[in-house]
Design a protein around this motif. Structure first.
Motif, PDB file in Angstrom:
ATOM      1  N   ARG A 130      73.320  -6.576 128.235  1.00  0.00           N
ATOM      2  CA  ARG A 130      72.619  -6.835 126.972  1.00  0.00           C
ATOM      3  C   ARG A 130      73.423  -6.270 125.807  1.00  0.00           C
ATOM      4  NH1 ARG A 130      68.056  -2.397 125.565  1.00  0.00           N
ATOM      5  NH2 ARG A 130      69.170  -0.585 126.317  1.00  0.00           N
ATOM      6  N   LEU A 131      73.247  -6.879 124.653  1.00  0.00           N
ATOM      7  CA  LEU A 131      73.849  -6.370 123.427  1.00  0.00           C
ATOM      8  C   LEU A 131      72.726  -5.824 122.563  1.00  0.00           C
ATOM      9  CD1 LEU A 131      76.296  -9.262 122.429  1.00  0.00           C
ATOM     10  CD2 LEU A 131      76.892  -7.038 123.393  1.00  0.00           C
ATOM     11  N   LEU A 132      72.858  -4.590 122.126  1.00  0.00           N
ATOM     12  CA  LEU A 132      71.835  -3.981 121.274  1.00  0.00           C
ATOM     13  C   LEU A 132      71.913  -4.584 119.870  1.00  0.00           C
ATOM     14  CD1 LEU A 132      72.306  -0.268 122.388  1.00  0.00           C
ATOM     15  CD2 LEU A 132      70.517  -1.866 123.117  1.00  0.00           C
ATOM     16  N   TRP A 133      70.887  -4.326 119.092  1.00  0.00           N
ATOM     17  CA  TRP A 133      70.851  -4.831 117.713  1.00  0.00           C
ATOM     18  C   TRP A 133      72.098  -4.390 116.931  1.00  0.00           C
ATOM     19  CZ3 TRP A 133      67.610  -8.306 115.748  1.00  0.00           C
ATOM     20  CH2 TRP A 133      66.347  -8.485 116.324  1.00  0.00           C
ATOM     21  N   HIS A 134      72.657  -5.301 116.184  1.00  0.00           N
ATOM     22  CA  HIS A 134      73.815  -4.963 115.343  1.00  0.00           C
ATOM     23  C   HIS A 134      74.075  -6.093 114.350  1.00  0.00           C
ATOM     24  CE1 HIS A 134      75.517  -7.636 118.396  1.00  0.00           C
ATOM     25  NE2 HIS A 134      76.476  -7.908 117.521  1.00  0.00           N
ATOM     26  N   THR A 135      74.890  -5.782 113.376  1.00  0.00           N
ATOM     27  CA  THR A 135      75.527  -6.839 112.598  1.00  0.00           C
ATOM     28  C   THR A 135      76.982  -6.873 113.038  1.00  0.00           C
ATOM     29  OG1 THR A 135      76.026  -5.292 110.809  1.00  0.00           O
ATOM     30  CG2 THR A 135      74.007  -6.615 110.583  1.00  0.00           C
ATOM     31  N   ASP A 136      77.633  -8.007 112.878  1.00  0.00           N
ATOM     32  CA  ASP A 136      79.016  -8.112 113.339  1.00  0.00           C
ATOM     33  C   ASP A 136      79.955  -7.331 112.412  1.00  0.00           C
ATOM     34  OD1 ASP A 136      78.186  -9.622 115.448  1.00  0.00           O
ATOM     35  OD2 ASP A 136      79.594 -11.269 115.091  1.00  0.00           O
ATOM     36  N   GLY A 137      80.974  -6.749 113.021  1.00  0.00           N
ATOM     37  CA  GLY A 137      82.012  -6.070 112.251  1.00  0.00           C
ATOM     38  C   GLY A 137      81.533  -4.810 111.552  1.00  0.00           C
ATOM     39  N   HIS A 196      74.636  -6.693 101.827  1.00  0.00           N
ATOM     40  CA  HIS A 196      75.333  -6.671 103.112  1.00  0.00           C
ATOM     41  C   HIS A 196      74.759  -5.541 103.946  1.00  0.00           C
ATOM     42  CE1 HIS A 196      78.623  -5.838 106.011  1.00  0.00           C
ATOM     43  NE2 HIS A 196      78.767  -7.141 105.966  1.00  0.00           N
ATOM     44  N   MET A 197      74.704  -5.753 105.251  1.00  0.00           N
ATOM     45  CA  MET A 197      74.187  -4.716 106.138  1.00  0.00           C
ATOM     46  C   MET A 197      75.190  -4.407 107.238  1.00  0.00           C
ATOM     47  SD  MET A 197      70.553  -4.535 108.161  1.00  0.00           S
ATOM     48  CE  MET A 197      70.015  -3.011 108.924  1.00  0.00           C
ATOM     49  N   ARG A 198      75.355  -3.149 107.466  1.00  0.00           N
ATOM     50  CA  ARG A 198      76.295  -2.645 108.460  1.00  0.00           C
ATOM     51  C   ARG A 198      75.476  -1.769 109.398  1.00  0.00           C
ATOM     52  NH1 ARG A 198      78.921   2.171 107.812  1.00  0.00           N
ATOM     53  NH2 ARG A 198      80.938   2.375 108.813  1.00  0.00           N
ATOM     54  N   TYR A 199      75.347  -2.216 110.641  1.00  0.00           N
ATOM     55  CA  TYR A 199      74.436  -1.482 111.531  1.00  0.00           C
ATOM     56  C   TYR A 199      74.767  -1.728 112.986  1.00  0.00           C
ATOM     57  CZ  TYR A 199      70.237   0.138 113.904  1.00  0.00           C
ATOM     58  OH  TYR A 199      69.379   0.798 114.737  1.00  0.00           O
ATOM     59  N   THR A 200      74.565  -0.715 113.782  1.00  0.00           N
ATOM     60  CA  THR A 200      74.527  -0.873 115.229  1.00  0.00           C
ATOM     61  C   THR A 200      73.484   0.084 115.786  1.00  0.00           C
ATOM     62  OG1 THR A 200      75.683  -0.634 117.323  1.00  0.00           O
ATOM     63  CG2 THR A 200      76.444   0.771 115.525  1.00  0.00           C
ATOM     64  N   PRO A 232      78.069   2.831 104.087  1.00  0.00           N
ATOM     65  CA  PRO A 232      76.621   2.723 104.039  1.00  0.00           C
ATOM     66  C   PRO A 232      76.112   1.699 105.042  1.00  0.00           C
ATOM     67  CG  PRO A 232      77.595   1.415 102.284  1.00  0.00           C
ATOM     68  CD  PRO A 232      78.732   2.046 103.027  1.00  0.00           C
ATOM     69  N   VAL A 233      74.813   1.685 105.278  1.00  0.00           N
ATOM     70  CA  VAL A 233      74.190   0.606 106.034  1.00  0.00           C
ATOM     71  C   VAL A 233      74.009  -0.595 105.087  1.00  0.00           C
ATOM     72  CG1 VAL A 233      72.106  -0.142 107.242  1.00  0.00           C
ATOM     73  CG2 VAL A 233      73.071   2.132 107.678  1.00  0.00           C
ATOM     74  N   PHE A 234      73.337  -0.354 103.978  1.00  0.00           N
ATOM     75  CA  PHE A 234      73.152  -1.417 102.987  1.00  0.00           C
ATOM     76  C   PHE A 234      74.140  -1.238 101.850  1.00  0.00           C
ATOM     77  CE2 PHE A 234      68.748  -1.226 104.721  1.00  0.00           C
ATOM     78  CZ  PHE A 234      68.671  -2.539 105.166  1.00  0.00           C
TER      79      PHE A 234
END
Ligand SMILES: [Fe+2]
Length: 331
Positions: free
Chosen positions: A132-139, A224-228, A213-215
């Motif tokens: 499984r892949l956990l929640w994330h945005t790419d890159g 833009h959102m940066r998250y894992t 940042p995340v946002f």
């Protein structure tokens, strides 16, 4: 390189932006317009098309119209089983997506074939595994100048079992957090909120640390959102505000928010999106029956044409107030 500070390169949020915490009026107008008639099922995101390589004007319009609301669109085409990586590139070009990200894993043409490849999966590259892949945005580990603003997925063939995606518009996440507590947004917009340590596979540094940042808001004013959701290889800022914001976000993603769409791509289906949050369940191939999941992925520095904030939203006091449609609290 390792010690270079990438923090200063994240742009400031403009005073008239709905994403400025100091501008409640702009935020309210944008939020209300965004939530008005927001889809509640994955089916509402689906457009039937004949050929992703050559969309009709009506098909392309229908797809962009949905993206302008949700930052994503699903398509259904009769081209299941067709192994043609150029398809993903041709599809993206019709949405103004040209600048492909060539990451470590992408093939030479910048398009990644996501499928189980034993050797690579064993080295810890999850995209090449069936886990499984956990929640994330790419890159999320990319530098600000290489932000992934959009990506395309095209399913050549699904797994025998599993491999379902969940999708969540990052602008909705912003709203849910800000409505709950503006301090969550303040914490997650800190330029050092989330650090991805350098990638040092087999002792060699193949990627420098990524601090940001995340946002964030880019020069065009888009969020833009940066998250894992990974907990290994990620360091959150150690202050109470960040910890609380991250906990809230984790609970949201683990819950059953009506804004989380579920979809299992069948052969010939795909996704075009402005790098929304997503995850994937584990899957199993059936080698004996020659059933193996194959998905093409293309990542872009561009955003889907026609979906910029200033194209989607015109601040105007005459907009109808449609707040409170299922999220947050009314003022
Ligand atoms: Fe992804």
């Amino acid at each position: 390189m390792k010690n270079a500070s990438p923090m200063a390169t994240w742009p400031e949020v403009a005073a008239d932006s709905p994403f400025s915490l100091d501008n409640e009026t702009a935020y309210r107008r944008w939020r209300d317009a965004k939530l008005h008639a927001y889809p509640t099922t994955a089916e509402e995101l689906v457009v039937e098309i004949k050929d992703p390589r050559k969309l009709t004007a009506a098909e392309a319009q229908a797809m962009v119209r949905i993206c302008r609301k949700t930052n994503m669109v699903l398509y259904v085409s009769p081209l299941g089983g067709l192994e043609d990586k150029a398809l993903a590139r041709a599809l993206g070009e019709q949405f103004g997506l040209h600048r492909l990200d060539s990451n470590l894993l992408a093939d030479d043409d910048g398009i990644t074939s996501l499928q189980v490849v034993a050797g690579k999966s064993q080295r810890g590259y999850i995209p090449y595994s069936n886990r499984r892949l956990l929640w994330h945005t790419d890159g999320y580990y990319n530098a600000p100048e290489a932000r992934i603003r959009a990506f395309v997925l095209h399913c050549v063939s699904p797994a025998a079992e599993g491999g379902e995606n969940r999708l969540l518009d990052h602008e909705i996440v912003y709203i849910l957090l800000r409505d709950a507590r503006p301090d969550y947004i303040r914490a997650l917009m800190q330029p050092d909120a989330m650090t991805i340590p350098a990638n040092t596979e087999s002792g060699e540094e193949t990627r420098v640390a990524s601090i940001g940042p995340v946002f964030s808001v880019d020069a065009a004013g888009n969020l833009h959102m940066r998250y894992t959701a990974r907990t290994r290889s990620i360091e959150w800022k150690q202050d109470a505000a960040t910890r609380e914001a991250v906990r809230f976000l984790e609970d949201l993603l683990a819950g059953d928010s009506p804004y989380i769409f579920r979809h299992r791509m069948a052969a010939g289906q795909g996704l075009v999106c402005n790098n929304v949050l997503h995850n994937r369940t584990a899957f199993t191939d059936d080698v004996d029956k020659s059933i193996a999941r194959l998905v093409y992925r293309a990542r872009y520095y561009d955003r889907i044409r026609g979906t910029n904030l200033n194209e989607v939203f015109t601040p105007s006091p005459s907009l109808p107030r449609r707040g409170g449609e299922g999220v947050g609290k009314e003022p």
